[in-house]
Design a protein around this motif. Structure first.
Motif, PDB file in Angstrom:
ATOM      1  N   ASP A   1      39.554  77.795  87.703  1.00 11.85           N
ATOM      2  CA  ASP A   1      40.571  76.738  87.770  1.00 11.85           C
ATOM      3  C   ASP A   1      41.965  77.311  87.581  1.00 11.85           C
ATOM      4  O   ASP A   1      42.150  78.234  86.788  1.00 11.85           O
ATOM      5  N   LYS A   2      42.914  76.692  88.256  1.00 11.95           N
ATOM      6  CA  LYS A   2      44.307  77.079  88.020  1.00 11.95           C
ATOM      7  C   LYS A   2      44.753  76.466  86.691  1.00 11.95           C
ATOM      8  O   LYS A   2      44.176  75.491  86.229  1.00 11.95           O
ATOM      9  N   TYR A   3      45.773  77.064  86.109  1.00 12.14           N
ATOM     10  CA  TYR A   3      46.302  76.517  84.860  1.00 12.14           C
ATOM     11  C   TYR A   3      47.430  75.551  85.233  1.00 12.14           C
ATOM     12  O   TYR A   3      48.545  75.967  85.525  1.00 12.14           O
ATOM     13  N   THR A   4      47.100  74.264  85.246  1.00 18.07           N
ATOM     14  CA  THR A   4      48.051  73.258  85.730  1.00 18.07           C
ATOM     15  C   THR A   4      48.498  72.351  84.585  1.00 18.07           C
ATOM     16  O   THR A   4      48.121  72.563  83.430  1.00 18.07           O
ATOM     17  N   LYS A   5      49.252  71.313  84.944  1.00 19.16           N
ATOM     18  CA  LYS A   5      49.737  70.346  83.947  1.00 19.16           C
ATOM     19  C   LYS A   5      48.556  69.704  83.208  1.00 19.16           C
ATOM     20  O   LYS A   5      48.652  69.394  82.026  1.00 19.16           O
ATOM     21  N   LYS A   6      47.424  69.561  83.909  1.00 15.37           N
ATOM     22  CA  LYS A   6      46.249  68.954  83.286  1.00 15.37           C
ATOM     23  C   LYS A   6      45.747  69.821  82.119  1.00 15.37           C
ATOM     24  O   LYS A   6      45.452  69.326  81.032  1.00 15.37           O
TER      25      LYS A   6
ATOM     26  N   GLY B   1      49.676  86.076  85.172  1.00 13.47           N
ATOM     27  CA  GLY B   1      50.123  85.483  86.443  1.00 13.47           C
ATOM     28  C   GLY B   1      50.599  84.053  86.296  1.00 13.47           C
ATOM     29  O   GLY B   1      51.046  83.446  87.264  1.00 13.47           O
ATOM     30  N   ASN B   2      50.498  83.488  85.100  1.00 16.93           N
ATOM     31  CA  ASN B   2      50.978  82.125  84.873  1.00 16.93           C
ATOM     32  C   ASN B   2      51.714  82.103  83.530  1.00 16.93           C
ATOM     33  O   ASN B   2      51.118  82.343  82.477  1.00 16.93           O
ATOM     34  N   GLU B   3      53.022  81.817  83.632  1.00 14.10           N
ATOM     35  CA  GLU B   3      53.870  81.913  82.437  1.00 14.10           C
ATOM     36  C   GLU B   3      53.369  81.031  81.291  1.00 14.10           C
ATOM     37  O   GLU B   3      53.305  81.461  80.131  1.00 14.10           O
ATOM     38  N   ASN B   4      52.970  79.796  81.621  1.00 14.09           N
ATOM     39  CA  ASN B   4      52.535  78.864  80.570  1.00 14.09           C
ATOM     40  C   ASN B   4      51.232  79.315  79.919  1.00 14.09           C
ATOM     41  O   ASN B   4      51.049  79.213  78.707  1.00 14.09           O
ATOM     42  N   LEU B   5      50.328  79.841  80.759  1.00 14.73           N
ATOM     43  CA  LEU B   5      49.055  80.335  80.215  1.00 14.73           C
ATOM     44  C   LEU B   5      49.312  81.566  79.338  1.00 14.73           C
ATOM     45  O   LEU B   5      48.734  81.708  78.257  1.00 14.73           O
TER      46      LEU B   5
END
Ligand SMILES: Nc1nc2c(ncn2[C@@H]2O[C@H](COP(=O)(O)OP(=O)(O)OP(=O)(O)O)[C@@H](O)[C@H]2O)c(=O)[nH]1
Ligand SMILES: [Mg+2]
Length: 299
Positions: free
Chosen positions: A111-116, A156-160
């Protein structure tokens, strides 16, 4: 708080290691619990609806250490309301009494790390409070689906990446193969338990407690009462004090030159406005967490 430990070689292991699994629906919480305990104890299957609906506690003895695992229902599920899920996952703290050493936030690398996912983490932090991240590790599943390293993945994902940096127990990668053969996956299980034991040692055996949950509940209640804008109660209190102080100053300073009642009213209006402005400034900076900035400006 820490519990009794026993010496094993050079390593001081907690006599019992307590783990709570958290995360969204279907990410692999239950199957990870089975792998940790080396036993098929939690119900796990690929299914469009939530499989785990209630908290479940299971335990095992691994390398002479008691390991307690509490599985929980997935957050942000459409099968139950968020309030129902949160109420249920709070029970994990009592089930893992006197409290879990670590929360494993389970994320699938599929899964992508999204707003959810961000909302799910926020919900966990709101539920368990400001100490949550001191007792948290991210457990990634579906390791075989990874292209490159797990570090490449989360960087690869700043928030993660930010989430991982906040987790005192850092991260770990699992690949839970389908079926029951994953429970035989001894090296993956042992490397996770070793990582958790090392961190528990660094934390001197501390664990998350029911008192911390109570504190988190109180904080959340206060936030709800005060509303999203910080609430009107503090502002009203400041205005009342401002009016009182203003009245007194107005009365004293204008006494003799003007009618003292008019002086008091003028003072009250001035004092009220001044204190309301001060209240807004305090609430604004409090919300932005810029106390130090504000005070360094004022000094
Ligand atoms: N190949 C592979 N399959 C996985 C992995 N993790 C979970 N699965 C599969 O994904 C499905 C869901 O896993 P569960 O452990 O039931 O997920 P859950 O988070 O407990 O789901 P809910 O209880 O519904 O919230 C199962 O079929 C698992 O076998 C993994 O790392 N690799
Ligand atoms: Mg489950």
């Amino acid at each position: 708080m820490s519990d009794s430990s026993k010496k094993e070689g050079d390593i001081l292991l907690p006599a019992e290691l307590r783990i709570v699994l958290l995360g969204m629906v279907g990410v692999g919480k239950s199957v990870s619990g089975n792998k940790i305990l080396g036993n098929d104890l939690f119900d796990s299957k690929r299914c469009p609806s939530a499989v785990t609906q209630k908290c479940q506690k299971e335990m095992g003895n691994i390398n002479n250490q008691n390991v307690v695992v509490v599985d929980t229902p997935g957050l942000l599920s459409i099968d139950q309301t968020e309030a129902e899920i949160v109420r249920e996952i709070k029970k994990s703290i009592n089930l893992a009494e006197p409290g879990p050493h670590v929360f494993l936030i389970v994320l699938s690398v599929k899964d992508k790390y999204t707003k959810k996912e961000e909302d799910m983490v926020k919900s966990i932090r709101d539920t368990f409070g400001k100490n949550t991240m001191d007792y948290t590790m991210v457990l990634f599943t579906h390791g075989k689906d990874l292209q490159g390293t797990i570090e490449d993945f989360f960087r690869g994902n700043e928030n993660l990446h930010e989430l991982i940096k906040k987790c005192k127990y850092e991260y770990h990668l699992f690949d839970n193969r389908s079926g029951t053969d994953q429970v035989e996956d001894v090296p993956e299980r042992l490397s996770l338990l070793k990582k958790i034991n090392d961190k528990v040692q660094t934390a001197e055996g501390r664990y998350y407690t029911a008192e911390m949950l109570q504190e988190a509940e109180t904080t959340l209640q206060q936030q709800v009462q005060n509303g999203p804008e910080g609430g009107t109660r503090p502002k009203l209190a400041y205005i009342k004090v401002g009016l009182g102080v203003g009245c007194l100053f107005g009365y004293l300073s204008f006494n003799g030159q003007m009618m003292s009642a008019i002086g008091a009213v003028l003072g009250a209006v001035g004092g009220g406005l001044l204190c309301a402005a001060l209240a807004s400034l305090v609430i604004h900076t409090q919300k932005k967490g810029k106390w130090s900035e504000t005070f360094s400006c004022l000094v």
